[in-house]
Scaffold this motif. Structure first.
Motif, mmCIF file in Angstrom:
data_model
loop_
_atom_site.group_PDB
_atom_site.id
_atom_site.type_symbol
_atom_site.label_atom_id
_atom_site.label_comp_id
_atom_site.label_asym_id
_atom_site.label_seq_id
_atom_site.Cartn_x
_atom_site.Cartn_y
_atom_site.Cartn_z
ATOM 1 N N LEU A 38 2.909 8.684 2.569
ATOM 2 C CA LEU A 38 3.579 7.438 2.931
ATOM 3 C C LEU A 38 3.330 7.098 4.401
ATOM 4 N N THR B 60 -0.211 5.802 4.768
ATOM 5 C CA THR B 60 -0.306 4.443 4.233
ATOM 6 C C THR B 60 0.278 3.433 5.209
ATOM 7 N N ARG B 61 1.445 3.754 5.761
ATOM 8 C CA ARG B 61 2.072 2.851 6.731
ATOM 9 C C ARG B 61 1.185 2.666 7.958
ATOM 10 N N GLN C 205 6.964 -8.192 4.471
ATOM 11 C CA GLN C 205 6.964 -8.252 3.012
ATOM 12 C C GLN C 205 6.473 -6.939 2.412
ATOM 13 N N TRP C 206 5.406 -6.378 2.973
ATOM 14 C CA TRP C 206 4.901 -5.090 2.487
ATOM 15 C C TRP C 206 5.945 -3.993 2.676
ATOM 16 N N ASN D 156 9.209 -4.259 2.910
ATOM 17 C CA ASN D 156 10.346 -4.456 2.009
ATOM 18 C C ASN D 156 9.992 -4.124 0.565
ATOM 19 N N ARG D 157 8.769 -4.430 0.155
ATOM 20 C CA ARG D 157 8.372 -4.261 -1.230
ATOM 21 C C ARG D 157 7.869 -2.846 -1.536
ATOM 22 N N VAL D 158 7.194 -2.202 -0.570
ATOM 23 C CA VAL D 158 6.548 -0.914 -0.829
ATOM 24 C C VAL D 158 7.161 0.219 -0.009
ATOM 25 N N TYR D 159 7.180 0.060 1.297
ATOM 26 C CA TYR D 159 7.549 1.160 2.186
ATOM 27 C C TYR D 159 9.022 1.564 2.053
ATOM 28 N N ASP D 160 9.932 0.605 2.143
ATOM 29 C CA ASP D 160 11.356 0.929 2.085
ATOM 30 C C ASP D 160 11.768 1.588 0.768
ATOM 31 N N ALA E 246 9.853 3.367 -1.221
ATOM 32 C CA ALA E 246 9.246 4.697 -1.232
ATOM 33 C C ALA E 246 10.003 5.648 -0.302
#
Length: 113
Positions: free
Chosen positions: A18, A21-22, A82-83, A85-89, A91
């Protein structure tokens, strides 16, 4: 290895994935913004006549492109938010919910260290 150490190893691997990726998302967006900004600056330095051309009465191409540079910073920030909120948080929340996670007990500032 005991089951809890397997869980811990999986959590560490997922956390590293993670984080990578971030970092990649942030690096790509940063490089894109740097390219946009320095592209504009290079146009100002080497093609001022092009930027001085009028798009309409009282509005030069340089003003339009300068405004687009500022707008691109807002858009790239929106893309990152947006990324995140949708993916990182989600995960990150899933990592914190994993068995044996001590992340829930720490403050966000301590988690960064």
């Amino acid at each position: 290895m005991t089951p809890s150490s397997n869980d811990r190893a999986a959590q560490i691997a997922a956390t590293r994935t993670l984080a990578r990726t971030r970092w990649r998302v942030a690096a790509v967006l940063t490089l894109l913004m740097v390219a946009i900004y320095f592209g504009f600056i290079l146009l100002v330095a080497y093609r001022p006549a092009l930027l001085g051309g009028l798009v309409s009465d009282g509005l030069s191409l340089g003003i339009v492109l300068g405004a687009l540079v500022i707008l691109s910073a807002w858009v790239l920030t929106l893309v990152y938010v947006q990324w995140a909120n949708r993916v990182y948080d989600p995960a990150l929340a899933a990592l914190r919910a994993m068995p044996g996670s001590d992340a829930a007990a720490r403050t966000p500032q301590e988690a960064v260290r």
